[in-house]
Structures are given as C-alpha cells and as structure tokens.
Scaffold this active site. Sequence first.
Site, PDB file in Angstrom:
ATOM      1  N   LYS A 156      59.856 -69.887  -3.007  1.00 26.81           N
ATOM      2  CA  LYS A 156      59.703 -69.378  -1.575  1.00 26.81           C
ATOM      3  C   LYS A 156      58.626 -70.433  -0.932  1.00 26.81           C
ATOM      4  CE  LYS A 156      61.292 -66.172   1.370  1.00 26.81           C
ATOM      5  NZ  LYS A 156      62.568 -65.450   1.120  1.00 26.81           N
TER       6      LYS A 156
HETATM    7  P1  NAD Z   1      64.912 -63.392  11.592  1.00 26.95           P
HETATM    8  O1  NAD Z   1      63.792 -64.096  12.167  1.00 26.95           O
HETATM    9  O2  NAD Z   1      66.456 -63.889  12.112  1.00 26.95           O
HETATM   10  O3  NAD Z   1      64.921 -61.945  12.321  1.00 26.95           O
HETATM   11  C1  NAD Z   1      63.859 -61.039  12.008  1.00 26.95           C
HETATM   12  C2  NAD Z   1      63.988 -60.064  13.108  1.00 26.95           C
HETATM   13  O4  NAD Z   1      62.969 -58.915  12.896  1.00 26.95           O
HETATM   14  C3  NAD Z   1      63.888 -60.174  14.505  1.00 26.95           C
HETATM   15  O5  NAD Z   1      64.935 -59.638  15.180  1.00 26.95           O
HETATM   16  C4  NAD Z   1      62.615 -59.684  14.976  1.00 26.95           C
HETATM   17  O6  NAD Z   1      62.544 -59.307  16.352  1.00 26.95           O
HETATM   18  C5  NAD Z   1      62.421 -58.302  14.015  1.00 26.95           C
HETATM   19  N1  NAD Z   1      61.172 -57.759  13.896  1.00 26.95           N
HETATM   20  C6  NAD Z   1      60.050 -58.346  13.711  1.00 26.95           C
HETATM   21  N2  NAD Z   1      59.033 -57.378  13.541  1.00 26.95           N
HETATM   22  C7  NAD Z   1      59.856 -56.142  13.838  1.00 26.95           C
HETATM   23  C8  NAD Z   1      59.370 -54.880  14.145  1.00 26.95           C
HETATM   24  N3  NAD Z   1      58.138 -54.473  13.700  1.00 26.95           N
HETATM   25  N4  NAD Z   1      60.166 -53.833  14.203  1.00 26.95           N
HETATM   26  C9  NAD Z   1      61.390 -54.309  14.380  1.00 26.95           C
HETATM   27  N5  NAD Z   1      62.106 -55.572  14.279  1.00 26.95           N
HETATM   28  C10 NAD Z   1      61.049 -56.447  14.064  1.00 26.95           C
HETATM   29  O7  NAD Z   1      64.742 -63.044  10.151  1.00 26.95           O
HETATM   30  P2  NAD Z   1      65.982 -62.837   9.388  1.00 26.95           P
HETATM   31  O8  NAD Z   1      66.288 -64.010   8.485  1.00 26.95           O
HETATM   32  O9  NAD Z   1      66.963 -61.808   9.753  1.00 26.95           O
HETATM   33  O10 NAD Z   1      64.966 -61.817   8.018  1.00 26.95           O
HETATM   34  C11 NAD Z   1      64.609 -60.555   8.259  1.00 26.95           C
HETATM   35  C12 NAD Z   1      64.389 -60.132   6.932  1.00 26.95           C
HETATM   36  O11 NAD Z   1      65.722 -60.273   5.940  1.00 26.95           O
HETATM   37  C13 NAD Z   1      63.333 -60.529   6.013  1.00 26.95           C
HETATM   38  O12 NAD Z   1      62.652 -59.873   5.465  1.00 26.95           O
HETATM   39  C14 NAD Z   1      64.056 -61.674   5.430  1.00 26.95           C
HETATM   40  O13 NAD Z   1      63.142 -62.185   3.989  1.00 26.95           O
HETATM   41  C15 NAD Z   1      65.097 -61.111   4.845  1.00 26.95           C
HETATM   42  N6  NAD Z   1      66.363 -62.012   4.495  1.00 26.95           N
HETATM   43  C16 NAD Z   1      66.905 -62.805   5.126  1.00 26.95           C
HETATM   44  C17 NAD Z   1      67.761 -63.473   4.593  1.00 26.95           C
HETATM   45  C18 NAD Z   1      68.715 -64.499   5.494  1.00 26.95           C
HETATM   46  O14 NAD Z   1      69.444 -65.125   4.867  1.00 26.95           O
HETATM   47  N7  NAD Z   1      68.514 -64.736   6.820  1.00 26.95           N
HETATM   48  C19 NAD Z   1      68.128 -63.434   3.350  1.00 26.95           C
HETATM   49  C20 NAD Z   1      67.628 -62.517   2.520  1.00 26.95           C
HETATM   50  C21 NAD Z   1      66.621 -61.723   3.108  1.00 26.95           C
END
Ligand code: NAD
Length: 425
Positions: free
Chosen positions: A115
């Site tokens: 990571k």
């Molecule tokens: P992203 O940046 O696209 O979206 C993050 C979202 O979370 C945004 O909409 C933001 O406004 C919101 N957010 C932040 N703080 C918040 C709060 N206090 N309350 C509500 N919403 C809040 O990120 P992502 O890629 O969607 O990742 C989100 C989670 O999913 C992370 O934990 C990441 O590790 C996990 N994840 C993502 C992927 C992927 O393919 N994108 C894969 C596995 C895991």
Amino acid sequence: MASTLDRSAVQSRVNVWKMAQEQLDDVARLIGLDEGVHAYLREAKRVLQVSVPVRMDDGRLQMFEGFRVQHNMSRGPGKGGIRFHPDVTLDEVKALAMWMTWKCALVNIPFGGAKGGVICDPKAMSERELERLTRRFTSEISIIIGPEKDIPAPDVYTTPQIMAWIMDTFSMQHGYSVAGVVTGKPVSIGGSLGRDKATARGCLYVVDEAMREIGKERSGARVAVQGFGNAGMHAADLMDAAGYQIVAVSDSRGGVANDAGLDIEGLIAYKARTGSVVGFKGGEALDNKAVLEYDCDVLVPAALEKVITPENAPRVRAKIIAEAANGPTLPDADDILYDRGIMVLPDILANAGGVTVSYFEWVQDLQNNFWEEDEINDRLRRKMVRAFTETLEAAKHHRVNMRRGAYAVAIDRVAEATMSRGLYP
Ligand code: NAD
C-alpha cells in the site's frame, strides 16, 4: 482541507496497525498457526518513506511526505492502492498493506500485499500541482515498484488520471511503455474494462450471496451507503439497478435520505455538478454519522476506516454490513454486531472486487490481449462467489464471524506459501 471524518475519542485512540496485528494474532490462535510464521506475518517486509518536493503554482517549493509499504510477497508481487489524504500515517499504510496480503490470498490471486500514501490535501491542490506531486512520488518509489515487484492502484482520492501519470513517469524512466506497473489506468493506455466499477460490483455479488444465505429477497431491500466516491457511488448505482432500494447516502460533507428510495441517477448527476450529495432535492438532509444507524437491511460503509465503533454498533439497524471501505469496523464493535446476529462481510471480502479486476488488468497488460467487459464481470463473479463460499464455510467450521472466517482462509494460504518457500538464505 481538514479531515472531514468525524473521529470520536474511541476512534482516535485506536492504532490501526495494532488493530491489524491483533486481528492476525486472534486468527493465528484460532487456526493454530506456527509461531515462527506468525511472527513473520506480524511485520511488514519493507517500508519506504520518501520526502517529495513539489513546486506549487505560486512558485513556492512545498515538501510532502509519502510511503510505500510491502507487507508480504510470498504469493507474488506486491499489490495495493495509493491514498492521497491529509490524515495518512505510516501505521495506517502498514495496516492497509497487511489487509491487502489477506485480500489477495482470500480471492486467490497471485499477489502479495502492499500500500502507499501521501500526506496531502488533494482537494486544495490544482491539477498541475497534483500531477507534479504524483510524478515525483512515483520517481521516489520507483526503486521498489514494477510489474514484477509491486503494482500500485487507486485508493482514496487517487484517480485513473493519477494512475496514468504514474504509468507515464515509470515508463519515461525505463524508455518504453510499462503498462503493467500500475492498475486502474484509463482504458486508452491499458486499463481494464470494468475496473472503475469492480470494487462495487464485487461488493454487490457478495451481498447477493449473503442475502441468499439469510433468506432475504433482494428486490426492495433497503440499503444505506456511507461515502459516495468510487466504491460507494458505484455500489449505490449497481445495487439500485439490481433491484435494491437505496434509502440513504452520505459523503464527507453530509448525507441525504429518502425512505421511498433515492433517485440514484439524479444524485450522481447532482454530485458531479456540485461536488457533494448535500442539498440534493430528492430527499431529506442527513448527518453523515446518522447514515450508519439508518433503518436499512444492508449497510455499505464506503468511506474511511474506524467508523463503526462499540458506541454506535448497538444502534446499527442493518442485517448485513458490506465493508466496501477498508477497516470501517473496530474489533470490539465486530463482537457486538456478531452477538446481535448482524452478518458483517469483511473488507477483505466485500471490497476485493477492485483488486481482482486489477489482477485481470495486469494479466491483460502482460499479454497485450484485452478482454470484453462481460468476460471480466463473469470471471469476477466466479472469484467473489467462491471467496464468499469459502469464507462462510470457514466461519461455520470454526464457529466464528465472517471476518475471522475470511482471515482463516487467507492466513492459511499465505502461511502455506511462506513455509513452502522457506527462509532465505
Ligand atoms: P474516493 O476518494 O473515491 O471516495 C471516498 C468517499 O468518502 C468520498 O465520497 C468522500 O466524500 C467520502 N467521505 C470521506 N469522509 C467521509 C465521512 N466522514 N462521511 C461520509 N463520507 C465520507 O475513495 P474510494 O476509492 O471510493 O475509497 C473508499 C474506501 O473504499 C476506502 O476505504 C478504500 O480503501 C476502499 N476501497 C476502494 C477501492 C477502489 O477500487 N476504489 C478498492 C478497495 C477498497
């Protein structure tokens, strides 16, 4: 941007790396893991910390701090996203790397766990500043990444465009295009069809399986989603299309709810226009913590970690929690949810669709042979259903929750690979 995640006293006391290590300790006892292998798996294989100088648009030179951590590579090259966020810490990145090791093992793809993260506020930076930051960070970590070594991907606040800059920087250094150095790229430069929605699609597939397991119809089942980014927005969209009813969503600025079901298409367009779900006319305003306790069948935390705590776990009303985010549930909260009969689909299962299609992307890049989207989704579904079934079987066998079941499957696989390879020298 100050962190918008509301961190309670309980949340901020928890060190996420210690939490990840304790999860390992717990399952090591459960499966009778060899003591030496356990000690080996408790630590990260390699930690790189870099200083990243960036020329800002106003001419100032600003220093940023970044990390790339490789936890375990017994089963293959490192794999894991890069996070751009003001709250990134080395311990957080180490925990996320360890979770990647288990996730890749659980869906049985030949990768280890890694990571990366940069402490920065991407929302307060211009596109040009972000590009310079990304390129310099890539250059600093290029000594340990590569298609056979460690393959980054998107995570919080990193996008396909950022992946394109990583690919281009690495390629410029090598003198030829190296598409396989990073996944989550735009399709025009070797990205995979279906990668943008893969995390959410994988989440949908395991929620479908869980609904079947608890004997509930998915048609009309109520869903609440915290976070409306890559994982959360696509999860809401795909679940809506599959017949679920999305009743509440939130992002960092707040939330919106509608018991008759939100118009997800309209909400996505509204967020694209305004940058937030807040103020959407098709529902009532909702506090972004309240979404976790909203009356629903399925809760999808898809923002940041440590949001389901012993404090709010007794008030969660969902029957299934699908952890699209990494590490959203604290261990003590897990026990409360299990005792309350709530099925938690752990992060290493529920969000493994992203890394699975990242694996497909890497395979396609290495072969220069690109698959149709239907084929990708079909292969993804088979991987996710198999991982769900193996997790459920392990949970039933050990009489534990789904998280411990998933860890038991994954740790066993990593331990077997580690022992088969033996110690060097
Ligand atoms: P992203 O940046 O696209 O979206 C993050 C979202 O979370 C945004 O909409 C933001 O406004 C919101 N957010 C932040 N703080 C918040 C709060 N206090 N309350 C509500 N919403 C809040 O990120 P992502 O890629 O969607 O990742 C989100 C989670 O999913 C992370 O934990 C990441 O590790 C996990 N994840 C993502 C992927 C992927 O393919 N994108 C894969 C596995 C895991």
